[in-house]
Design an enzyme around this catalytic site. Structure first.
Site, PDB file in Angstrom:
ATOM      1  N   ASP A  92       0.863  -1.177   0.000  1.00 53.90           N
ATOM      2  CA  ASP A  92       0.000   0.000   0.000  1.00 53.90           C
ATOM      3  C   ASP A  92       0.903   1.232   0.000  1.00 53.90           C
ATOM      4  O   ASP A  92       2.100   1.159   0.260  1.00 53.90           O
ATOM      5  CB  ASP A  92      -0.988  -0.010   1.165  1.00 53.90           C
ATOM      6  CG  ASP A  92      -0.338   0.106   2.531  1.00 53.90           C
ATOM      7  OD1 ASP A  92       0.856   0.389   2.600  1.00 53.90           O
ATOM      8  OD2 ASP A  92      -1.049  -0.075   3.527  1.00 53.90           O
ATOM      9  N   ASP A 271      -7.189  -7.430   2.810  1.00 53.82           N
ATOM     10  CA  ASP A 271      -6.103  -7.483   3.794  1.00 53.82           C
ATOM     11  C   ASP A 271      -6.638  -6.907   5.092  1.00 53.82           C
ATOM     12  O   ASP A 271      -7.548  -6.089   5.083  1.00 53.82           O
ATOM     13  CB  ASP A 271      -4.888  -6.666   3.334  1.00 53.82           C
ATOM     14  CG  ASP A 271      -5.076  -5.179   3.615  1.00 53.82           C
ATOM     15  OD1 ASP A 271      -4.529  -4.683   4.608  1.00 53.82           O
ATOM     16  OD2 ASP A 271      -5.792  -4.509   2.840  1.00 53.82           O
TER      17      ASP A 271
END
Length: 376
Positions: A92, A271
């Site tokens: 990310d 996630d």
């Protein structure tokens, strides 16, 4: 990156697919264990690969940028080699971590100035340098730099933030075109839908993101404190717009029930720190319900941790022994619980995939949501 949509459920929006990258195949729906600082907490890579067995894990740009720092990662040959992981990695962009540093950062059009949580030093993230950082980290899938809005969020703030995220996205795309790949393999780039919990903003953002024709798309700004019903409503709005032939990643979600409900809404990738964080606090997720292993009721229960579990810890240890480890504050207890929870999450998404392929997903999902929300 290539995505093949193999089967769509006839009674919901659930999908079974396959993502192929230079580091292998990712069968979807998939859960990505969170390896924030090049480590899934408390789990050796051997256990991660052989027992939990995910196709992909997640690393964090913000944390890896601060430690071990980019020069170390580059000298190692990228994150895969540094941590000895030969399967897929997604990073990310650090947008969520910058959001969480609300008292330590200043957001402007140019980017975000923030103070390190480690030593208080100042740093600056922009769409351009975050793309450079993720190139150096070397994940297979990298994310656009965005602003994650809090919940609740004023409409005008959410609107301004969304438009800035869109402008940042175009800067990310333009800069990526100037950056060569490193380490001998390619990277896929996912933009992120924002818009808080406002339907019209989510629609605008999803349409903007879809127009950029990326190989995959993500949904951000959810699982930040809003009720689950609002999360599901916003997910449904967005998945109705995002292209069917691209994988969809819902960031930071969630509980087993959240995952099942969002699979039914057409999400492919997840996630969350919940399975590992809750494990360290003694909460175990199972296919029959959830357990607080620290409760006295397990003191003399010598049955396996989870007779239905698929990892070695589920049958090698008893509930009584695991409770003893937690009461004694022995770190092995947290490790056992972590391996168990991650194993369960992997079982959950893989069983969901089997049910989608078999055409039996909806009824199975309804049954499982009731089970996983039951306290044992």
């Amino acid at each position: 990156m290539k995505f093949d949509l193999l089967k769509k459920d006839a009674q919901s929006q659930a999908r079974a697919g396959q993502i192929t990258t230079d580091h292998g195949v990712i069968e979807t729906p998939i859960f990505m264990p969170v390896g924030t600082v090049a480590s899934v907490k408390g789990v050796h890579q051997r256990e991660l690969k052989n027992d939990i067995n995910p196709d992909i894990i997640l690393g964090n740009t913000y944390h890896l940028y601060l430690r071990p720092q980019l020069d170390v990662l580059e000298k190692a040959g990228g994150l895969h080699k540094f941590m000895n992981w030969d399967r897929n990695i997604l990073t990310d962009s650090g947008g969520y971590q910058v959001y969480s540093l609300s008292g330590r950062r200043k957001i402007k059009e140019e980017g975000v100035k923030f103070k390190s949580h480690i030593d208080g030093s100042y740093h600056f993230f922009s769409p351009e340098n975050v793309m450079e950082i993720q190139r150096t980290i070397g994940a297979d899938i990298i994310m656009a730099f965005d602003e994650c809005t809090p919940y609740p969020c004023d409409y005008r703030y959410a609107q301004r933030s969304m438009h800035m995220t869109h402008r940042w996205l175009d800067r990310c795309i333009n800069h990526l075109e100037t950056l060569p790949f490193k380490y001998g393999y390619s990277q896929a780039f996912f933009p992120i839908v924002q818009g808080s919990t406002y339907k019209d903003l989510r629609q605008q953002s999803a349409e903007f993101i879809a127009s950029r024709n990326a190989v995959g798309n993500a949904i951000g700004g959810l699982s930040v404190g809003e009720p689950a019903e609002e999360m599901y409503a916003m997910t449904e709005v967005v998945t109705a717009i995002l292209p069917q032939d691209k994988p969809r990643y819902l960031m930071g979600v969630g509980t087993p029930a959240n995952i099942l409900e969002n699979i039914a809404l057409g999400i492919d990738m997840f996630d969350c720190v919940m399975p590992t964080r809750n494990a360290r606090n003694g909460m175990l997720f199972t296919s029959e319900g959830f357990i607080n292993i620290k409760n006295k009721k397990w003191e003399d229960d010598f049955s396996p941790v989870d007779p239905m579990g698929l990892t070695y810890v589920d049958t090698d240890y008893s509930k009584a022994y695991l409770r003893h480890l937690f009461v004694a504050n022995e770190f092995l207890g947290k490790q056992i619980a972590t391996i168990h929870n991650l194993g369960f999450y992997m079982w959950l998404v893989r069983e969901a995939r089997k049910q989608i392929l078999a055409g039996t997903f909806r009824d199975w999902k309804e049954m499982m949501v009731k089970k996983v929300t039951t306290r044992l």
